[in-house]
Enzyme design. Sequence first.
Site, PDB file in Angstrom:
ATOM      1  N   TYR A 108       0.824  -1.207   0.000  1.00 14.80           N
ATOM      2  CA  TYR A 108       0.000   0.000   0.000  1.00 14.80           C
ATOM      3  C   TYR A 108       0.857   1.255   0.000  1.00 14.80           C
ATOM      4  O   TYR A 108       1.860   1.313   0.704  1.00 14.80           O
ATOM      5  CB  TYR A 108      -0.911   0.013   1.243  1.00 14.80           C
ATOM      6  CG  TYR A 108      -1.791   1.228   1.295  1.00 14.80           C
ATOM      7  CD1 TYR A 108      -2.989   1.260   0.578  1.00 14.80           C
ATOM      8  CD2 TYR A 108      -1.419   2.365   1.997  1.00 14.80           C
ATOM      9  CE1 TYR A 108      -3.787   2.389   0.589  1.00 14.80           C
ATOM     10  CE2 TYR A 108      -2.218   3.492   2.010  1.00 14.80           C
ATOM     11  CZ  TYR A 108      -3.403   3.495   1.313  1.00 14.80           C
ATOM     12  OH  TYR A 108      -4.197   4.618   1.324  1.00 14.80           O
ATOM     13  N   TRP A 110       1.221   5.599  -1.821  1.00 17.49           N
ATOM     14  CA  TRP A 110       0.930   6.540  -2.889  1.00 17.49           C
ATOM     15  C   TRP A 110       1.978   6.605  -3.989  1.00 17.49           C
ATOM     16  O   TRP A 110       1.730   7.172  -5.043  1.00 17.49           O
ATOM     17  CB  TRP A 110       0.739   7.934  -2.289  1.00 17.49           C
ATOM     18  CG  TRP A 110      -0.682   8.227  -1.994  1.00 17.49           C
ATOM     19  CD1 TRP A 110      -1.506   7.499  -1.177  1.00 17.49           C
ATOM     20  CD2 TRP A 110      -1.450   9.319  -2.506  1.00 17.49           C
ATOM     21  NE1 TRP A 110      -2.747   8.093  -1.147  1.00 17.49           N
ATOM     22  CE2 TRP A 110      -2.739   9.210  -1.946  1.00 17.49           C
ATOM     23  CE3 TRP A 110      -1.168  10.381  -3.356  1.00 17.49           C
ATOM     24  CZ2 TRP A 110      -3.757  10.125  -2.219  1.00 17.49           C
ATOM     25  CZ3 TRP A 110      -2.181  11.295  -3.633  1.00 17.49           C
ATOM     26  CH2 TRP A 110      -3.460  11.149  -3.076  1.00 17.49           C
TER      27      TRP A 110
HETATM   28  N1  LIG Z   1      -2.233   8.712  12.161  1.00 14.76           N
HETATM   29  C1  LIG Z   1      -2.629   8.732  10.893  1.00 14.76           C
HETATM   30  N2  LIG Z   1      -2.072   7.898   9.991  1.00 14.76           N
HETATM   31  C2  LIG Z   1      -2.450   7.931   8.705  1.00 14.76           C
HETATM   32  C3  LIG Z   1      -3.436   8.855   8.269  1.00 14.76           C
HETATM   33  C4  LIG Z   1      -4.042   9.714   9.235  1.00 14.76           C
HETATM   34  O1  LIG Z   1      -4.940  10.505   8.928  1.00 14.76           O
HETATM   35  N3  LIG Z   1      -3.596   9.629  10.521  1.00 14.76           N
HETATM   36  N4  LIG Z   1      -3.806   8.887   6.937  1.00 14.76           N
HETATM   37  C5  LIG Z   1      -3.622   7.684   6.163  1.00 14.76           C
HETATM   38  C6  LIG Z   1      -3.774   7.926   4.722  1.00 14.76           C
HETATM   39  S1  LIG Z   1      -5.209   8.717   4.249  1.00 14.76           S
HETATM   40  C7  LIG Z   1      -2.884   7.490   3.800  1.00 14.76           C
HETATM   41  S2  LIG Z   1      -3.317   7.585   2.139  1.00 14.76           S
HETATM   42  C8  LIG Z   1      -1.617   6.866   4.172  1.00 14.76           C
HETATM   43  C9  LIG Z   1      -0.449   7.258   3.242  1.00 14.76           C
HETATM   44  O2  LIG Z   1       0.586   6.354   3.400  1.00 14.76           O
HETATM   45  P1  LIG Z   1       1.675   6.117   2.236  1.00 14.76           P
HETATM   46  O3  LIG Z   1       1.022   6.248   0.903  1.00 14.76           O
HETATM   47  O4  LIG Z   1       2.381   4.858   2.541  1.00 14.76           O
HETATM   48  O5  LIG Z   1       2.641   7.355   2.486  1.00 14.76           O
HETATM   49  P2  LIG Z   1       3.725   8.057   1.568  1.00 14.76           P
HETATM   50  O6  LIG Z   1       4.530   8.916   2.478  1.00 14.76           O
HETATM   51  O7  LIG Z   1       3.075   8.722   0.411  1.00 14.76           O
HETATM   52  O8  LIG Z   1       4.649   6.850   1.094  1.00 14.76           O
HETATM   53  C10 LIG Z   1       5.036   6.655  -0.215  1.00 14.76           C
HETATM   54  C11 LIG Z   1       6.463   6.143  -0.248  1.00 14.76           C
HETATM   55  O9  LIG Z   1       6.769   5.751  -1.586  1.00 14.76           O
HETATM   56  C12 LIG Z   1       8.068   6.219  -1.935  1.00 14.76           C
HETATM   57  N5  LIG Z   1       8.110   6.374  -3.400  1.00 14.76           N
HETATM   58  C13 LIG Z   1       7.682   7.426  -4.129  1.00 14.76           C
HETATM   59  N6  LIG Z   1       7.875   7.196  -5.445  1.00 14.76           N
HETATM   60  C14 LIG Z   1       8.424   5.971  -5.551  1.00 14.76           C
HETATM   61  C15 LIG Z   1       8.814   5.177  -6.665  1.00 14.76           C
HETATM   62  O10 LIG Z   1       8.707   5.541  -7.829  1.00 14.76           O
HETATM   63  N7  LIG Z   1       9.328   3.941  -6.394  1.00 14.76           N
HETATM   64  C16 LIG Z   1       9.468   3.481  -5.125  1.00 14.76           C
HETATM   65  N8  LIG Z   1       9.971   2.262  -4.956  1.00 14.76           N
HETATM   66  N9  LIG Z   1       9.108   4.222  -4.052  1.00 14.76           N
HETATM   67  C17 LIG Z   1       8.581   5.441  -4.268  1.00 14.76           C
HETATM   68  C18 LIG Z   1       8.228   7.503  -1.182  1.00 14.76           C
HETATM   69  O11 LIG Z   1       9.596   7.826  -1.034  1.00 14.76           O
HETATM   70  C19 LIG Z   1       7.490   7.191   0.130  1.00 14.76           C
HETATM   71  O12 LIG Z   1       8.364   6.696   1.101  1.00 14.76           O
HETATM   72  O13 LIG Z   1      -1.305   7.221   5.533  1.00 14.76           O
HETATM   73  C20 LIG Z   1      -2.357   6.881   6.439  1.00 14.76           C
HETATM   74  N10 LIG Z   1      -1.888   7.072   7.799  1.00 14.76           N
HETATM   75  N1  LIG Z   2      -1.170  18.638   1.741  1.00 17.49           N
HETATM   76  C1  LIG Z   2      -1.660  17.385   1.749  1.00 17.49           C
HETATM   77  N2  LIG Z   2      -2.915  17.147   1.273  1.00 17.49           N
HETATM   78  C2  LIG Z   2      -3.414  15.886   1.295  1.00 17.49           C
HETATM   79  C3  LIG Z   2      -2.652  14.792   1.766  1.00 17.49           C
HETATM   80  C4  LIG Z   2      -1.336  15.069   2.261  1.00 17.49           C
HETATM   81  O1  LIG Z   2      -0.612  14.165   2.721  1.00 17.49           O
HETATM   82  N3  LIG Z   2      -0.881  16.373   2.228  1.00 17.49           N
HETATM   83  N4  LIG Z   2      -3.176  13.520   1.749  1.00 17.49           N
HETATM   84  C5  LIG Z   2      -4.317  13.251   0.865  1.00 17.49           C
HETATM   85  C6  LIG Z   2      -4.988  12.006   1.255  1.00 17.49           C
HETATM   86  S1  LIG Z   2      -4.195  10.547   0.929  1.00 17.49           S
HETATM   87  C7  LIG Z   2      -6.238  11.967   1.793  1.00 17.49           C
HETATM   88  S2  LIG Z   2      -6.985  10.464   2.091  1.00 17.49           S
HETATM   89  C8  LIG Z   2      -6.976  13.201   2.077  1.00 17.49           C
HETATM   90  C9  LIG Z   2      -7.604  13.090   3.464  1.00 17.49           C
HETATM   91  O2  LIG Z   2      -8.566  14.041   3.677  1.00 17.49           O
HETATM   92  P1  LIG Z   2      -9.235  14.129   5.112  1.00 17.49           P
HETATM   93  O3  LIG Z   2      -9.338  12.795   5.720  1.00 17.49           O
HETATM   94  O4  LIG Z   2     -10.489  14.892   4.985  1.00 17.49           O
HETATM   95  O5  LIG Z   2      -8.155  15.032   5.855  1.00 17.49           O
HETATM   96  P2  LIG Z   2      -7.572  15.160   7.332  1.00 17.49           P
HETATM   97  O6  LIG Z   2      -6.581  16.262   7.208  1.00 17.49           O
HETATM   98  O7  LIG Z   2      -7.107  13.851   7.847  1.00 17.49           O
HETATM   99  O8  LIG Z   2      -8.790  15.610   8.195  1.00 17.49           O
HETATM  100  C10 LIG Z   2      -9.530  16.809   7.946  1.00 17.49           C
HETATM  101  C11 LIG Z   2      -9.840  17.504   9.232  1.00 17.49           C
HETATM  102  O9  LIG Z   2     -10.697  16.712  10.040  1.00 17.49           O
HETATM  103  C12 LIG Z   2     -10.579  17.172  11.374  1.00 17.49           C
HETATM  104  N5  LIG Z   2     -10.984  16.109  12.284  1.00 17.49           N
HETATM  105  C13 LIG Z   2     -10.236  15.089  12.766  1.00 17.49           C
HETATM  106  N6  LIG Z   2     -10.987  14.320  13.594  1.00 17.49           N
HETATM  107  C14 LIG Z   2     -12.223  14.861  13.625  1.00 17.49           C
HETATM  108  C15 LIG Z   2     -13.450  14.517  14.281  1.00 17.49           C
HETATM  109  O10 LIG Z   2     -13.563  13.539  15.008  1.00 17.49           O
HETATM  110  N7  LIG Z   2     -14.523  15.319  14.022  1.00 17.49           N
HETATM  111  C16 LIG Z   2     -14.456  16.406  13.217  1.00 17.49           C
HETATM  112  N8  LIG Z   2     -15.565  17.099  13.016  1.00 17.49           N
HETATM  113  N9  LIG Z   2     -13.315  16.768  12.605  1.00 17.49           N
HETATM  114  C17 LIG Z   2     -12.224  15.998  12.799  1.00 17.49           C
HETATM  115  C18 LIG Z   2      -9.125  17.547  11.534  1.00 17.49           C
HETATM  116  O11 LIG Z   2      -9.022  18.725  12.326  1.00 17.49           O
HETATM  117  C19 LIG Z   2      -8.629  17.717  10.117  1.00 17.49           C
HETATM  118  O12 LIG Z   2      -8.037  18.973   9.877  1.00 17.49           O
HETATM  119  O13 LIG Z   2      -6.109  14.331   2.058  1.00 17.49           O
HETATM  120  C20 LIG Z   2      -5.327  14.390   0.857  1.00 17.49           C
HETATM  121  N10 LIG Z   2      -4.683  15.688   0.814  1.00 17.49           N
HETATM  122 MO   LIG Z   3      -5.304   8.848   1.949  1.00 15.80          MO
END
Ligand SMILES: Nc1nc2c(c(=O)[nH]1)N[C@H]1C(S)=C(S)[C@@H](COP(=O)(O)OP(=O)(O)OC[C@H]3O[C@@H](n4cnc5c(=O)[nH]c(N)nc54)[C@H](O)[C@@H]3O)O[C@H]1N2
Ligand SMILES: Nc1nc2c(c(=O)[nH]1)N[C@H]1C(S)=C(S)[C@@H](COP(=O)(O)OP(=O)(O)OC[C@H]3O[C@@H](n4cnc5c(=O)[nH]c(N)nc54)[C@H](O)[C@@H]3O)O[C@H]1N2
Ligand SMILES: [Mo]
Length: 767
Positions: A108, A110
Amino acid sequence: MSSITTTHWGSYRARVENGRLVGMDPVEWDRDPSPIGQSLPEGITAPARVLRPAVRRGFLEGGAASREGRGSEPFVEVEWDEAIALVAAHVDRVRKTHGNSSIFGGSYGWSSAGRFHHAQSQVHRFLNAFGGYTYVRDTYSNAAGRRILPYAIGELDTLRPKQTNWSVLAEHCELFVSFGGLPTRNAQVNPGGANDHAVPYWIDQLAQRGVEFVNVSPVRDDMGTVPSAQWLPLRPGSDTAVMLALCHTLIAEGLYDRAFVATHTVGFDRFSDYVLGRTDGQPKSCEWAAPLADVDAQALRTLARRMAARRTLVNIAWSLQRALQGEQPFFALVALTALLGQIGTPGGGIGLGYSAFNDIGNGRNGFSGPRLPQGRNPVPDFIPVARISDMLLNPGAPFEYDGKPYVYPDIRLIYWAGGNAFHHHQDINKLIRAWRRPEAIFVHEAYWTAQARFADVVLPATVMVERDDIGSASGDGFMTAMKRLVQPIGQARDDYDIFTAISARMGDEMAFTEGRDVMQWLKFLYEESFGRAESMGVSLPPFEEFWARGHLEYEWPARPQVLLEGFRADPAAHPLETPSGRIELFSERLHAYGYEECPGHPVWHPSDEFLGDARARQFPLHMITPQPATRLHSQYDHGKVSRDSKIQGREPMKMNPDDAAARGIRHHDVVRVFNDRGAILAGVIVTPDVRTGVVQLSTGAWYDPLEPGLVGTLDKHGNPNVLTPDRPSSRLGQGCAAQSTLVQVERWNGTLPEITAFGPPPMVARP
Ligand SMILES: Nc1nc2c(c(=O)[nH]1)N[C@H]1C(S)=C(S)[C@@H](COP(=O)(O)OP(=O)(O)OC[C@H]3O[C@@H](n4cnc5c(=O)[nH]c(N)nc54)[C@H](O)[C@@H]3O)O[C@H]1N2
Ligand SMILES: Nc1nc2c(c(=O)[nH]1)N[C@H]1C(S)=C(S)[C@@H](COP(=O)(O)OP(=O)(O)OC[C@H]3O[C@@H](n4cnc5c(=O)[nH]c(N)nc54)[C@H](O)[C@@H]3O)O[C@H]1N2
Ligand SMILES: [Mo]
């Protein structure tokens, strides 16, 4: 030389001088370019780059026997040939001895933008060429929500690209209520690429046209782009109670849309019996919800009346479902918006993630662009994505998922490229224990992330500007010829190239490559998308023309869209994907699963990681962990933009002045944040923008253990997943529950340990 390149956070003109990337200039048409691109020029040559294949010392000496040494032992750099042979031999041995289901290839993550070099697709294609792998279902982004919606209103994947366009909302919406706000920092990002950042523009348009905004969130600046927004600072995890109370007011005061409920929903009686307290003796009134959410009951009642009186859109941030019982806020939102009866109208209804990504509601729906075929996976085993530690720790154990029973496979080998479990997974100390189970762990990485440091073999991958690719985001209406701009650093190779070599070593290169080189693949994938393009009214030029032009933008669709317009007009002719074809306020199918934590209608059950629970006496602060403004997850945390935001080198954490004062903490102090799962350091931002009892710390600071490899050691840098619980949202979705986290915070008075995450790990000569 300048050429357009695509990242998940925008299109830039990359400036190259003397073979080095020196600048990333936003494209002229981008209305609100993301600063994150500025981390690239220095970032791609930083000391964090993996330069040569590297093998953990113990693995080189004794293979699987040394697996306890993961994360703590130094690495030995080896030649490519040796690394390829080592990886090929283990993959071959494991599949032949234990079967392909013992290979975990979910991988898993991005990766980077670019459709061909999409690392996850590359791993899947490689493993499928050799008999398959245990895969993952759903995402960390949206698992609980994605699993509940088909029972209530339909598939998220269907609804997401059909969200009512911002331009339509600007004309017709009167009241925009958002649970979790509209954090525009998240709209910097779009899976596959963001070509024009228009979300701040549209929010501004709505505000200028007099749309009223309500930010229902523990954090005021979740709607920072609308200074006039009303702030309803509820406790994290209490949204379901608030939504049920809004439903209660609508029902009790006769304000709900009886006609819409009668023609477009099923199950109203069961749901309203619960809301009115007929089933459990507890009416879900505003007085009931107020102390749970710690908001004023009258404010809730007023909000319900306003919602019923205006053209109202109610939006939800995806983060709300990344929680224990995260299915419920999504289910309750469906119920609330169904009672309001505005679903399918131009300015009202339901919003599922406006501002979570750039493309939601942008009106640019293109087609599904080029994509690497992953082949067929004959292995039936899978896990819900966030169950990785449980799977590794409990082979053969049963689990439930979406109404069915399954069993965890026995994993012997993990293969990962393009993701970072030590960033994304909850309860890192538990993950470290789980990570000691498999016999071999192989990772392709461009950077020395924790994921790489905890691997047995690390193979250095190129980054996007070091290779040719096609950039395309289905929801953002463009395609980019992403040309190689600089030579790969060190001995880095494309994931494709690495898998080609391993496939050859395993005796069947053609099964993986089909005989194509990179440019032949790009042309093939481009041409293979012609049909999908045509079906969406997009006509593409020949490949050579596209490659020469460098960038394509598709025509805008003729007419802006309104979500579920057809269903509203004629529910029989345009049924939903639910079992009944209508909105289900009570789902017989869900009810039949017998999940107490996720029954047939939306319910409120308090969780134990909640400020209203007794556990809060020990850990009195609720930590929420949003997406970071200065990077994409953990990507480019080592880059300039992210590092400039750190406080004494630590990840910033927002804290309310009252909570800070009570602990003798001042602005920019370093603190220790802890609970019974672990401890981290963070730098404090004291601000009234977060409510009392809540701290907000973004995800993505690179895990930086004081004693590498040790369970329970202090993380010096501020990775919140040391503290988050590794518990499923429910048996239905099995989503991650990152947001349900109680902690305590104290000032750090000790000396500050040095940050070591951004350099390479210790290297030794061959033993
Ligand atoms: N506590 C907490 N944890 C969360 C979340 C949260 O809200 N709270 N959000 C979750 C969400 S929504 C998501 S989507 C995940 C994201 O989790 P990930 O998608 O695992 O996070 P990234 O940091 O984007 O990791 C991508 C990795 O791929 C590597 N990479 C980039 N390009 C390439 C390539 O071409 N080849 C190879 N081999 N590697 C590459 C980058 O260097 C990086 O280390 O995290 C989740 N974790
Ligand atoms: N710059 C940047 N943008 C991103 C990403 C990134 O890594 N960097 N990741 C992308 C990815 S993979 C995803 S999945 C999306 C995620 O998009 P979301 O899941 O919507 O984003 P978050 O920033 O995790 O949360 C949005 C807001 O929810 C609020 N929140 C947290 N818990 C609660 C709760 O219990 N109740 C309420 N009402 N609010 C709460 C937090 O204050 C937070 O600022 O964002 C995407 N956009
Ligand atoms: Mo995500």
